[in-house]
Design a protein around this motif. Structure first.
Motif, PDB file in Angstrom:
ATOM      1  N   MET A  15      35.696  34.093  44.799  1.00 19.65           N
ATOM      2  CA  MET A  15      37.021  34.721  44.911  1.00 19.65           C
ATOM      3  C   MET A  15      37.455  35.462  43.646  1.00 19.65           C
ATOM      4  SD  MET A  15      38.107  33.990  48.046  1.00 19.65           S
ATOM      5  CE  MET A  15      39.889  34.123  48.080  1.00 19.65           C
ATOM      6  N   ALA A  16      36.541  35.669  42.708  1.00 15.90           N
ATOM      7  CA  ALA A  16      36.887  36.302  41.438  1.00 15.90           C
ATOM      8  C   ALA A  16      36.812  37.827  41.497  1.00 15.90           C
ATOM      9  CB  ALA A  16      35.983  35.793  40.321  1.00 15.90           C
ATOM     10  N   GLY A  35      44.715  36.023  41.016  1.00 11.58           N
ATOM     11  CA  GLY A  35      43.485  35.239  40.930  1.00 11.58           C
ATOM     12  C   GLY A  35      42.237  36.092  40.860  1.00 11.58           C
ATOM     13  N   VAL A  36      42.328  37.329  41.351  1.00  9.04           N
ATOM     14  CA  VAL A  36      41.195  38.249  41.266  1.00  9.04           C
ATOM     15  C   VAL A  36      41.026  38.708  39.817  1.00  9.04           C
ATOM     16  CG1 VAL A  36      40.313  40.500  41.988  1.00  9.04           C
ATOM     17  CG2 VAL A  36      41.516  39.046  43.629  1.00  9.04           C
ATOM     18  N   HIS A  37      39.777  38.715  39.321  1.00  3.38           N
ATOM     19  CA  HIS A  37      39.513  39.134  37.940  1.00  3.38           C
ATOM     20  C   HIS A  37      38.892  40.518  37.853  1.00  3.38           C
ATOM     21  CE1 HIS A  37      40.612  35.191  36.562  1.00  3.38           C
ATOM     22  NE2 HIS A  37      39.617  34.603  37.205  1.00  3.38           N
ATOM     23  N   SER A  57      46.122  39.162  36.794  1.00  6.63           N
ATOM     24  CA  SER A  57      44.859  38.434  36.602  1.00  6.63           C
ATOM     25  C   SER A  57      43.669  39.382  36.504  1.00  6.63           C
ATOM     26  CB  SER A  57      44.636  37.444  37.752  1.00  6.63           C
ATOM     27  OG  SER A  57      44.612  38.126  39.013  1.00  6.63           O
ATOM     28  N   VAL A  58      43.814  40.616  36.998  1.00  8.02           N
ATOM     29  CA  VAL A  58      42.709  41.582  36.982  1.00  8.02           C
ATOM     30  C   VAL A  58      42.473  42.086  35.556  1.00  8.02           C
ATOM     31  CG1 VAL A  58      41.920  43.835  37.776  1.00  8.02           C
ATOM     32  CG2 VAL A  58      43.057  42.294  39.369  1.00  8.02           C
ATOM     33  N   LYS A  59      41.231  41.960  35.084  1.00  9.75           N
ATOM     34  CA  LYS A  59      40.869  42.366  33.728  1.00  9.75           C
ATOM     35  C   LYS A  59      39.933  43.567  33.695  1.00  9.75           C
ATOM     36  CE  LYS A  59      43.147  38.855  32.111  1.00  9.75           C
ATOM     37  NZ  LYS A  59      44.486  39.086  31.523  1.00  9.75           N
ATOM     38  N   LYS A  60      39.258  43.858  34.818  1.00  7.04           N
ATOM     39  CA  LYS A  60      38.306  44.968  34.842  1.00  7.04           C
ATOM     40  C   LYS A  60      38.305  45.590  36.231  1.00  7.04           C
ATOM     41  CE  LYS A  60      33.513  46.183  33.713  1.00  7.04           C
ATOM     42  NZ  LYS A  60      32.193  45.676  33.275  1.00  7.04           N
ATOM     43  N   CYS A  77      49.375  48.862  37.916  1.00  7.64           N
ATOM     44  CA  CYS A  77      48.177  48.346  37.247  1.00  7.64           C
ATOM     45  C   CYS A  77      48.491  47.024  36.556  1.00  7.64           C
ATOM     46  CB  CYS A  77      47.681  49.357  36.210  1.00  7.64           C
ATOM     47  SG  CYS A  77      47.050  50.893  36.894  1.00  7.64           S
ATOM     48  N   PRO A  78      47.488  46.178  36.340  1.00  6.71           N
ATOM     49  CA  PRO A  78      47.703  44.922  35.614  1.00  6.71           C
ATOM     50  C   PRO A  78      48.145  45.203  34.183  1.00  6.71           C
ATOM     51  CG  PRO A  78      45.580  44.935  36.743  1.00  6.71           C
ATOM     52  CD  PRO A  78      46.097  46.332  36.793  1.00  6.71           C
TER      53      PRO A  78
END
Length: 208
Positions: A15-16, A35-37, A57-60, A77-78
């Motif tokens: 789930m990442a 929760g999504v990265h 939670s999104v980093k990329k 956007c995050p």
């Protein structure tokens, strides 16, 4: 590799990573759950959604994430996203509302190409470079003020931005590609801030 479906979206087994939209349902409303990265490449290419919100939670994010999504008008956007991706918003011709990450160190190749509904360049104070064709065809810009932090403006970075009438070059900009502003037919006023030691304007307003 396994995958899971939930909330109208397709995820990696852990789930990442967000892999796609589940087109067999209409559950996805435009808000990606926390929760999504990471997101896969071309995830929302040509998507029909008008608004998409990404959680902090999104980093990329993947390349060409929203490319060609003509229906898209609004994106959040995050806040802590490390960097934008190549052609991330290219050809999103109706994108007009954009919540940017807190830090954007550079605009990658083609990032906002042909986003003609954007009214201004979404600079952040830490930005050091504008990549190739990053804002090419963004005809909605009336003026561009390059922040002091920007050092390089790449090939065709603002080419074809026919709406630009004025340009201000910041203090630390030392490299501007010869065709960075090609086809900016209404660009009539260029100013270089006094602290810039690399460029000057002649009496006719031409950048030297």
């Amino acid at each position: 590799m396994g995958f899971k479906k939930k909330n109208g979206l397709i995820y990696s087994e852990d789930m990442a990573t967000l892999l796609g939209v589940d087109t067999s349902t209409n559950e996805f409303t435009g808000r990606i759950p926390f929760g999504v990265h990471n997101t896969d490449d071309e995830l929302f290419t040509d998507a029909p959604f008008e608004s998409i919100s990404m959680p902090d939670s999104v980093k990329k994010v993947g390349r060409m994430l929203f490319m060609g999504s003509a229906a898209l008008k609004k994106v959040k956007c995050p806040s802590a996203l490390d960097e934008l991706s190549d052609y991330m918003f290219a050809d999103c011709v109706n994108l007009s509302s954009l919540t940017m990450p807190n830090e954007v160190p550079f605009f990658p190749e083609g990032c906002f190409k042909n986003c003609r509904s954007l009214a201004e360049v979404p600079f952040r104070t830490d930005c050091v470079s504008v990549g190739k064709s990053a804002f090419e065809g963004c005809t909605g810009f009336k003026s561009v003020v390059v922040p002091d932090s920007v050092e390089k403006i790449g090939p065709r970075a603002f080419a074809g931005c026919t709406g630009i009438e004025s340009l201000v070059i910041g203090a630390h900009c030392y490299e501007i590609a010869p065709d960075a502003f090609a086809g900016c037919t209404n660009l009539a006023h260029i100013r270089v801030v006094e602290d810039n030691q690399f460029f000057v304007c002649d009496e006719d307003g031409n950048l030297l």
